[in-house]
Motif scaffolding. Structure first.
Motif, PDB file in Angstrom:
ATOM      1  N   PHE A   1       0.823  -1.200   0.000  1.00 39.58           N
ATOM      2  CA  PHE A   1       0.000   0.000   0.000  1.00 39.58           C
ATOM      3  C   PHE A   1       0.866   1.263   0.000  1.00 39.58           C
ATOM      4  CE2 PHE A   1      -2.540   3.170   2.469  1.00 39.58           C
ATOM      5  CZ  PHE A   1      -3.530   3.361   1.522  1.00 39.58           C
ATOM      6  N   ASN A   2       1.888   1.284   0.849  1.00 36.19           N
ATOM      7  CA  ASN A   2       2.778   2.448   0.913  1.00 36.19           C
ATOM      8  C   ASN A   2       3.548   2.662  -0.381  1.00 36.19           C
ATOM      9  OD1 ASN A   2       3.639   1.896   4.419  1.00 36.19           O
ATOM     10  ND2 ASN A   2       1.921   2.965   3.511  1.00 36.19           N
ATOM     11  N   GLU A   3       3.799   1.599  -1.126  1.00 30.93           N
ATOM     12  CA  GLU A   3       4.530   1.718  -2.386  1.00 30.93           C
ATOM     13  C   GLU A   3       3.673   2.297  -3.499  1.00 30.93           C
ATOM     14  OE1 GLU A   3       6.052  -2.082  -3.387  1.00 30.93           O
ATOM     15  OE2 GLU A   3       7.545  -2.138  -1.774  1.00 30.93           O
ATOM     16  N   VAL A   4       2.383   1.949  -3.514  1.00 30.16           N
ATOM     17  CA  VAL A   4       1.531   2.288  -4.655  1.00 30.16           C
ATOM     18  C   VAL A   4       0.686   3.533  -4.423  1.00 30.16           C
ATOM     19  CG1 VAL A   4      -0.240   1.406  -6.232  1.00 30.16           C
ATOM     20  CG2 VAL A   4       1.454  -0.152  -5.272  1.00 30.16           C
ATOM     21  N   CYS A   5       0.266   3.772  -3.182  1.00 28.64           N
ATOM     22  CA  CYS A   5      -0.638   4.889  -2.896  1.00 28.64           C
ATOM     23  C   CYS A   5       0.061   6.230  -3.096  1.00 28.64           C
ATOM     24  CB  CYS A   5      -1.155   4.777  -1.462  1.00 28.64           C
ATOM     25  SG  CYS A   5      -2.201   6.159  -0.958  1.00 28.64           S
ATOM     26  N   THR A   6      -0.620   7.169  -3.741  1.00 26.02           N
ATOM     27  CA  THR A   6      -0.081   8.519  -3.945  1.00 26.02           C
ATOM     28  C   THR A   6      -0.740   9.545  -3.035  1.00 26.02           C
ATOM     29  OG1 THR A   6      -1.682   9.057  -5.694  1.00 26.02           O
ATOM     30  CG2 THR A   6       0.369   7.985  -6.369  1.00 26.02           C
ATOM     31  N   GLY A   7      -1.583   9.088  -2.126  1.00 25.88           N
ATOM     32  CA  GLY A   7      -2.207  10.015  -1.188  1.00 25.88           C
ATOM     33  C   GLY A   7      -3.124  11.035  -1.839  1.00 25.88           C
ATOM     34  N   CYS A   8      -3.819  10.647  -2.902  1.00 21.52           N
ATOM     35  CA  CYS A   8      -4.700  11.605  -3.580  1.00 21.52           C
ATOM     36  C   CYS A   8      -5.949  11.897  -2.754  1.00 21.52           C
ATOM     37  CB  CYS A   8      -5.094  11.098  -4.956  1.00 21.52           C
ATOM     38  SG  CYS A   8      -6.311   9.743  -4.951  1.00 21.52           S
ATOM     39  N   SER A   9      -6.254  10.998  -1.781  1.00 18.42           N
ATOM     40  CA  SER A   9      -7.367  11.186  -0.837  1.00 18.42           C
ATOM     41  C   SER A   9      -8.745  11.027  -1.466  1.00 18.42           C
ATOM     42  CB  SER A   9      -7.266  12.549  -0.141  1.00 18.42           C
ATOM     43  OG  SER A   9      -6.086  12.629   0.616  1.00 18.42           O
ATOM     44  N   LEU A  10      -8.841  10.420  -2.628  1.00 22.23           N
ATOM     45  CA  LEU A  10     -10.159  10.178  -3.211  1.00 22.23           C
ATOM     46  C   LEU A  10     -10.942   9.192  -2.349  1.00 22.23           C
ATOM     47  CD1 LEU A  10     -12.195  10.621  -5.452  1.00 22.23           C
ATOM     48  CD2 LEU A  10     -11.061   8.849  -6.803  1.00 22.23           C
ATOM     49  N   CYS A  11     -10.241   8.190  -1.803  1.00 22.47           N
ATOM     50  CA  CYS A  11     -10.914   7.233  -0.922  1.00 22.47           C
ATOM     51  C   CYS A  11     -11.383   7.913   0.362  1.00 22.47           C
ATOM     52  CB  CYS A  11     -10.002   6.052  -0.612  1.00 22.47           C
ATOM     53  SG  CYS A  11      -8.437   6.506   0.175  1.00 22.47           S
ATOM     54  N   VAL A  12     -10.586   8.879   0.853  1.00 23.38           N
ATOM     55  CA  VAL A  12     -10.977   9.640   2.045  1.00 23.38           C
ATOM     56  C   VAL A  12     -12.256  10.422   1.768  1.00 23.38           C
ATOM     57  CG1 VAL A  12     -10.277  11.459   3.651  1.00 23.38           C
ATOM     58  CG2 VAL A  12      -8.590   9.809   2.836  1.00 23.38           C
ATOM     59  N   ALA A  13     -12.305  11.046   0.596  1.00 21.45           N
ATOM     60  CA  ALA A  13     -13.485  11.834   0.229  1.00 21.45           C
ATOM     61  C   ALA A  13     -14.711  10.953   0.000  1.00 21.45           C
ATOM     62  CB  ALA A  13     -13.194  12.649  -1.024  1.00 21.45           C
ATOM     63  N   ALA A  14     -14.491   9.723  -0.501  1.00 20.91           N
ATOM     64  CA  ALA A  14     -15.618   8.858  -0.853  1.00 20.91           C
ATOM     65  C   ALA A  14     -16.110   8.012   0.308  1.00 20.91           C
ATOM     66  CB  ALA A  14     -15.220   7.939  -2.014  1.00 20.91           C
ATOM     67  N   CYS A  15     -15.298   7.838   1.348  1.00 21.87           N
ATOM     68  CA  CYS A  15     -15.667   6.956   2.463  1.00 21.87           C
ATOM     69  C   CYS A  15     -16.935   7.466   3.153  1.00 21.87           C
ATOM     70  CB  CYS A  15     -14.524   6.876   3.470  1.00 21.87           C
ATOM     71  SG  CYS A  15     -14.887   5.813   4.892  1.00 21.87           S
ATOM     72  N   PRO A  16     -18.003   6.686   3.186  1.00 19.50           N
ATOM     73  CA  PRO A  16     -19.269   7.179   3.743  1.00 19.50           C
ATOM     74  C   PRO A  16     -19.243   7.375   5.256  1.00 19.50           C
ATOM     75  CG  PRO A  16     -19.468   4.867   3.126  1.00 19.50           C
ATOM     76  CD  PRO A  16     -18.144   5.332   2.618  1.00 19.50           C
ATOM     77  N   THR A  17     -18.388   6.657   5.973  1.00 23.27           N
ATOM     78  CA  THR A  17     -18.327   6.821   7.430  1.00 23.27           C
ATOM     79  C   THR A  17     -17.223   7.762   7.872  1.00 23.27           C
ATOM     80  OG1 THR A  17     -16.836   4.930   7.730  1.00 23.27           O
ATOM     81  CG2 THR A  17     -19.211   4.482   7.741  1.00 23.27           C
ATOM     82  N   GLY A  18     -16.295   8.102   6.961  1.00 22.55           N
ATOM     83  CA  GLY A  18     -15.206   9.002   7.316  1.00 22.55           C
ATOM     84  C   GLY A  18     -14.109   8.339   8.116  1.00 22.55           C
ATOM     85  N   VAL A  19     -14.066   7.001   8.127  1.00 21.40           N
ATOM     86  CA  VAL A  19     -13.038   6.309   8.910  1.00 21.40           C
ATOM     87  C   VAL A  19     -11.655   6.451   8.280  1.00 21.40           C
ATOM     88  CG1 VAL A  19     -13.364   4.091   7.725  1.00 21.40           C
ATOM     89  CG2 VAL A  19     -12.491   4.133  10.072  1.00 21.40           C
ATOM     90  N   LEU A  20     -11.594   6.645   6.967  1.00 26.35           N
ATOM     91  CA  LEU A  20     -10.308   6.832   6.309  1.00 26.35           C
ATOM     92  C   LEU A  20      -9.832   8.265   6.517  1.00 26.35           C
ATOM     93  CD1 LEU A  20     -10.735   4.862   2.955  1.00 26.35           C
ATOM     94  CD2 LEU A  20      -9.138   4.362   4.801  1.00 26.35           C
ATOM     95  N   GLN A  21      -8.644   8.392   7.108  1.00 23.42           N
ATOM     96  CA  GLN A  21      -8.064   9.695   7.384  1.00 23.42           C
ATOM     97  C   GLN A  21      -6.589   9.682   6.998  1.00 23.42           C
ATOM     98  OE1 GLN A  21      -9.588  12.566   8.573  1.00 23.42           O
ATOM     99  NE2 GLN A  21     -11.503  11.456   8.295  1.00 23.42           N
ATOM    100  N   PRO A  22      -6.016  10.838   6.636  1.00 20.49           N
ATOM    101  CA  PRO A  22      -4.600  10.870   6.257  1.00 20.49           C
ATOM    102  C   PRO A  22      -3.697  10.541   7.438  1.00 20.49           C
ATOM    103  CG  PRO A  22      -5.476  13.091   6.465  1.00 20.49           C
ATOM    104  CD  PRO A  22      -6.648  12.162   6.568  1.00 20.49           C
ATOM    105  N   ALA A  23      -2.689   9.725   7.190  1.00 18.90           N
ATOM    106  CA  ALA A  23      -1.780   9.296   8.245  1.00 18.90           C
ATOM    107  C   ALA A  23      -0.722  10.362   8.514  1.00 18.90           C
ATOM    108  CB  ALA A  23      -1.103   7.983   7.852  1.00 18.90           C
TER     109      ALA A  23
END
Length: 537
Positions: free
Chosen positions: A366-388
């Motif tokens: 995950f750390n190798e491929v993710c670019t931190g664009c935060s689209l998943c953060v914006a799309a998460c319906p519960t808001g559990v995904l947050q920037p580390a």
């Protein structure tokens, strides 16, 4: 006339891309289907390339090849009409030009090859060595995505709750409704604001300065554009050196004194072609370099030598900065482990690993491929995904993690994998996601209010979707939690409602470095009910 049509077409395409991309990140009502996300983001260069490395499918992730072909045809059209960060800069530049009293807003500036190729080298090494956190700060799409998520989306939610909903409800329109506002951490927001503000300032003063000085995607496509079929060329016999072309060139790459256009910096916006009164500029097939250009090229070995010295210096600075950040993280961790006197009897939660999103397979991948664009953060319906921040260490800075102090992962949701443009979070069917073990719940009896206060609770067991947390007899008629880690999926539905404050939760999720498959819970035999005998009325 053809150049006016080209310019208008480019403007329309750019506005459409910007609006669609922006809506993806601020879609607070989830009106856009997940299966359209890939179509809208298919041509984003870095996400497409990383997605290809993750799945090795040109059908799924071949957008970067189409961008390369387009660049070989007409140059850096991607930068002008497809890159959301580039389009945002054009919007800022347009406003700056409207407010300016200058007749010629831009003028030719010399390139900065040392900076350009240094940042390109850092980007290439980061991709090869799996430095996703470095890519996240250099990829233009990811920078724009974080701006949309951490800066613009809260404003949209505020406008929705404070203006749109009250006004429409007065007219008995209830198709829009109040949305929960989940604010990101202060540090990611401030960093995003600082970076976006700096890029905006560059655009206000110098147009595409960021794109032609720092952005590695622009530098790479600029090198590819050296071989493009169509290039902007001067007709010296027609040119009167009026300077209008140079005055509208947001890349500051038109040198009217030498009748030359720096192809590597040109973003193919067609502004110069449309404004030239003498038609001295044209988009024509590339020809052989003239003698003057050849003489300039002969001087490049000296420049390369200077570049290597500058590159070494920048590399040392990068290394020193990285060591300082790692040392700073260690100091922060030591301070964090100081336990308040009032909580000296409670045990601190000790997590071996953070919890990475379902579908990432492992934290390292995950750390190798993710670019931190935060689209998943914006799309998460519960808001559990947050920037580390420090959860993954330096390698995963600003990449999303499951923050169970904010919320929990919905058992029936797999949206993060459906919207991820890089393949860092692979899409999982609901059935597979529901047995993907991101981590395991750990119960700390000494912290539980049933043990400390001898009172009823059971919030963790109530919310557990797999019943991995069960209540068993304790004493004095009280029940206390018990965890079956074999069927736990690490969704955080137990940790989030626990009434004990962090970092002394009575139950918490310890992340798995490599995601595993949990066992399915036993459902038991279905009991037959005599409806006639038990019917209540």
């Amino acid at each position: 006339m053809i150049y006016k049509i080209l310019k208008k077409s480019r403007t329309i395409i750019a506005l459409a891309v910007l609006v669609l991309t922006f809506v993806l990140f601020i879609d607070i009502y989830e009106w856009i289907p997940e299966d359209t996300f890939d179509s809208i983001l298919y041509l984003q260069f870095v996400p497409s390339f990383l997605h290809f490395l993750a799945v090795f499918s040109l059908v799924t992730a071949g957008g970067f090849l189409l961008i390369l072909l387009l660049t070989l045809l007409v140059g850096r059209f991607y930068c002008s009409a497809i890159c959301p960060l580039g389009i945002l800069q054009d919007v800022v530049t347009r406003v700056a030009r409207w407010r300016s009293k200058k007749k010629r807003f831009f003028k030719y500036k010399k390139p900065h090859p040392v900076l350009r190729y240094t940042f390109l080298g850092i980007m290439v090494l980061a991709i090869l060595l799996g430095g996703g956190w470095i890519v996240s700060w250099l990829d233009p799409y990811s920078i724009a995505g974080r701006s949309f998520t951490y800066l613009f989306k809260p404003l949209v939610v505020w406008a929705n709750n404070g203006v749109l909903v009250p006004v429409l409800q007065k007219f008995e329109v209830y198709s829009v409704y109040h949305q929960n506002l989940i604010l990101p951490y202060l540090v990611p927001t401030l960093l995003t604001l600082a970076l976006t503000g700096a890029i905006g300032y560059f655009a206000w003063k110098r147009g595409r300065l960021f794109c032609n000085t720092i952005c590695p995607v622009g530098t790479f496509l600029g090198e590819v554009s050296r071989f493009s079929l169509l290039k902007v060329k001067f007709d010296q016999d027609k040119c009167t050196r009026c300077g209008k072309c140079s005055g509208v060139c947001k890349s500051e790459c038109i040198n009217i004194k030498e009748y030359s256009v720096d192809t590597t910096r040109c973003v193919t916006c067609f502004n110069c072609l449309e404004i030239c009164p003498e038609s001295a500029l044209s988009l024509t097939p590339a020809k052989k370099q003239n003698a003057a250009e050849s003489s300039v090229n002969q001087m490049k070995p000296v420049d390369v030598a200077a570049n290597s010295v500058g590159h070494d210096g920048n590399r040392r600075k990068l290394l020193v900065t990285g060591l300082a950040l790692m040392a700073g993280g260690r100091i922060h961790a030591l301070k964090k482990n100081k336990m308040p006197e009032s909580q000296k009897d409670l045990l601190r939660n000790e997590k071996d690993h953070p919890v990475a999103p379902p579908g990432c397979k492992s934290i390292a991948r995950f750390n190798e491929v993710c670019t931190g664009c935060s689209l998943c953060v914006a799309a998460c319906p519960t808001g559990v995904l947050q920037p580390a921040l420090a959860e993954y260490g330096l390698s995963g800075f600003m990449q999303p993690h499951m923050d169970y102090s904010t919320s929990f992962c919905n058992f029936d949701c797999n949206k993060c994998g459906e919207v991820c443009p890089t393949g860092a979070i692979l899409p999982l069917p609901i059935e597979e996601k529901q047995v993907t073990q991101m981590g395991k719940a750990v119960f700390v009896k000494q912290n539980c209010v049933v043990y400390t206060d001898e009172t009823d609770c059971g919030a963790c067991s109530e919310h557990c979707p797999t019943k991995a947390v069960d209540m068993v007899p304790y004493k004095n008629g009280l029940m206390i939690p018990q965890v079956d880690q074999s069927i736990c999926i690490g969704c955080g539905a137990c940790e989030y409602p626990c009434p004990v404050n962090e970092p002394f939760k009575a139950i918490y999720v310890n992340g798995n470095a490599v995601h595993q498959e949990a066992e399915k819970p036993e459902t038991g035999e279905k009991q037959e009910v005599d409806h006639e005998e038990d019917f209540p009325f």
